[in-house]
Motif scaffolding. Structure first.
Motif, PDB file in Angstrom:
ATOM      1  N   ARG A  59      -3.586  13.128   1.834  1.00 20.71           N
ATOM      2  CA  ARG A  59      -2.172  12.837   2.086  1.00 20.71           C
ATOM      3  C   ARG A  59      -1.360  14.116   2.117  1.00 20.71           C
ATOM      4  NH1 ARG A  59      -1.771   7.786  -2.141  1.00 20.71           N
ATOM      5  NH2 ARG A  59      -3.524   6.668  -1.215  1.00 20.71           N
ATOM      6  N   LEU A  61       2.575  15.350   2.269  1.00 21.20           N
ATOM      7  CA  LEU A  61       3.975  14.951   2.081  1.00 21.20           C
ATOM      8  C   LEU A  61       4.859  15.764   3.009  1.00 21.20           C
ATOM      9  CD1 LEU A  61       6.092  13.333   0.468  1.00 21.20           C
ATOM     10  CD2 LEU A  61       6.113  15.229  -1.168  1.00 21.20           C
ATOM     11  N   PRO A  66      10.960  11.269   2.855  1.00 18.30           N
ATOM     12  CA  PRO A  66       9.994  10.711   1.892  1.00 18.30           C
ATOM     13  C   PRO A  66       8.838   9.973   2.571  1.00 18.30           C
ATOM     14  CG  PRO A  66      11.879   9.255   2.049  1.00 18.30           C
ATOM     15  CD  PRO A  66      12.171  10.443   2.943  1.00 18.30           C
ATOM     16  N   TYR A  67       8.074  10.697   3.364  1.00 21.22           N
ATOM     17  CA  TYR A  67       6.960  10.105   4.106  1.00 21.22           C
ATOM     18  C   TYR A  67       5.687  10.898   3.888  1.00 21.22           C
ATOM     19  CZ  TYR A  67       9.582   6.621   6.649  1.00 21.22           C
ATOM     20  OH  TYR A  67      10.324   5.523   6.975  1.00 21.22           O
ATOM     21  N   LEU A  68       4.581  10.169   3.879  1.00 24.21           N
ATOM     22  CA  LEU A  68       3.253  10.759   3.798  1.00 24.21           C
ATOM     23  C   LEU A  68       2.552  10.620   5.138  1.00 24.21           C
ATOM     24  CD1 LEU A  68       2.076   9.098   0.480  1.00 24.21           C
ATOM     25  CD2 LEU A  68       2.640  11.516   0.772  1.00 24.21           C
ATOM     26  N   CYS A  86       7.044   6.794   1.125  1.00 25.94           N
ATOM     27  CA  CYS A  86       6.500   6.996  -0.225  1.00 25.94           C
ATOM     28  C   CYS A  86       6.782   5.851  -1.197  1.00 25.94           C
ATOM     29  CB  CYS A  86       7.058   8.289  -0.819  1.00 25.94           C
ATOM     30  SG  CYS A  86       6.451   9.759   0.020  1.00 25.94           S
TER      31      CYS A  86
END
Length: 101
Positions: A59, A61, A66-68, A86
């Motif tokens: 993963r 970041l 706020p996204y993976l 996230c």
């Protein structure tokens, strides 16, 4: 640089998030898209840099959002499994792992 394949479901997630951010503020969706593209390029350059998890994924970041970027590195290819927020439904994408294997 490694090749990357983005699963259809991850592509849909990307464009849904772009539309959401664009609705919030003109240009923000394009900023999000650019950040995801930068993230994927970074993963392509250094695919083994992020820890391997028990389920076989890694993963990355994104910066500022706020996204993976959830991916697998198999057979010298990167498989983007999800563009995942996230805080929403952790692990919802696990059934996609088989598509990459």
């Amino acid at each position: 640089m490694m090749a990357a394949t983005i699963l259809h479901e991850a592509e849909v997630e990307l464009w849904d998030a772009v539309a959401y951010y664009e609705d919030q503020s003109h240009g923000l969706g394009l900023d999000f898209e650019a950040e995801v593209e930068r993230s994927v390029e970074t993963v392509k350059r250094f695919p083994e840099r992020w820890p391997l998890r028990e389920d076989g994924t890694r993963r990355y970041l994104t910066n500022c959002f706020p996204y993976l970027v959830v991916y697998m590195y198999l057979r010298k290819r990167i498989w983007i499994i999800a563009i995942a927020h996230c805080k929403r439904r952790p692990g919802y994408w696990r059934d996609r792992i088989k598509a990459a294997e």
